[in-house]
Write a protein that holds these residues in place. Structure first.
Motif, mmCIF file in Angstrom:
data_model
loop_
_atom_site.group_PDB
_atom_site.id
_atom_site.type_symbol
_atom_site.label_atom_id
_atom_site.label_comp_id
_atom_site.label_asym_id
_atom_site.label_seq_id
_atom_site.Cartn_x
_atom_site.Cartn_y
_atom_site.Cartn_z
ATOM 1 N N GLY A 35 0.788 -1.225 0.000
ATOM 2 C CA GLY A 35 0.000 0.000 0.000
ATOM 3 C C GLY A 35 0.824 1.281 0.000
ATOM 4 N N ILE A 36 2.134 1.179 -0.206
ATOM 5 C CA ILE A 36 2.991 2.372 -0.230
ATOM 6 C C ILE A 36 2.981 2.930 -1.651
ATOM 7 N N LEU A 37 2.564 4.176 -1.794
ATOM 8 C CA LEU A 37 2.421 4.792 -3.108
ATOM 9 C C LEU A 37 3.770 5.228 -3.674
ATOM 10 N N ALA A 38 3.778 5.539 -4.966
ATOM 11 C CA ALA A 38 5.002 5.989 -5.646
ATOM 12 C C ALA A 38 5.564 7.221 -4.955
ATOM 13 N N ARG A 39 6.882 7.263 -4.808
ATOM 14 C CA ARG A 39 7.561 8.365 -4.130
ATOM 15 C C ARG A 39 8.333 9.218 -5.121
ATOM 16 N N ARG A 40 8.201 10.539 -4.983
ATOM 17 C CA ARG A 40 8.880 11.501 -5.853
ATOM 18 C C ARG A 40 10.386 11.300 -5.761
ATOM 19 N N GLY A 41 11.038 11.230 -6.906
ATOM 20 C CA GLY A 41 12.485 11.065 -6.944
ATOM 21 C C GLY A 41 12.932 9.609 -6.937
#
Length: 192
Positions: free
Chosen positions: A183-189
């Motif tokens: 459930g961890i969403l895409a992270r910037r960078g």
């Protein structure tokens, strides 16, 4: 390694000394297909090769585009608008997408026909091919008749069998584990 090309690969070099361009596919359900394609583009640019980089069905706000835009040997074909996942679009939006990507495909062919590029990267080519955003016959004809020295890099999930048959390299990136599964969403960078 390095940029000095020797005749190590037998028939990979043409009679005029220019290497024979090949077709690469980075596919699979794992993270890293675009990253691998960008790595090849940066390596080629670092060796003085001109690279044309285009993407289908991806957000124009991705961090890597800013870096690619800063490399003089790499030309990125930007789009005026980004859309979400193709499957979630309305029919009207799908038609807009088809038109926009049809124009992008025409720009790619036009820029390549000029002869200045040594490498072409098309990110998410497989989805564009699958959804008919580019004509399948036209795409196959382009790949089969590409300029001899042009290296072509295509990314995306589930390449059609006729595309893998045309390719010289097919690298599958397989997901073993991914934070999205928890459930961890895409992270910037990191993911975008």
């Amino acid at each position: 390694g390095g940029c000095l090309v020797r005749r190590r690969y037998g028939q990979a070099e043409r009679e005029d000394g220019m290497e024979q361009g090949m077709i690469h596919i980075y596919c699979g359900d794992g993270k890293g297909k675009t990253t691998a394609a960008i790595g090849l583009a940066v390596r080629a640019a670092g060796c003085g090769m001109k690279v044309l980089f285009a993407r289908f069905l991806k957000n124009e706000d991705s961090g890597e585009l800013k870096v690619l835009d800063s490399v003089p040997e790499i030309e990125v074909l930007h789009l005026e608008r980004s859309y979400g996942f193709f499957n979630t679009l309305t029919e009207k939006e799908k038609e807009e997408v088809r038109q926009m990507y049809g124009e992008l495909w025409d720009r790619i062919k036009e820029r390549i026909a000029g002869g200045e590029f040594r490498v072409l990267v098309i990110d998410e080519f497989m989805a564009a091919y699958r959804y008919g955003l580019i004509g399948r016959e036209d795409a196959l004809e382009f790949l089969e008749g590409k300029p001899e020295a042009l290296e072509v890099v295509l990314t995306g999930r589930d390449p059609a069998p006729e595309l893998t048959a045309l390719a010289d390299y097919v690298s599958e990136i397989r997901k073993v584990k991914h934070p999205f599964d928890q459930g961890i969403l895409a992270r910037r960078g990191i993911e975008y």
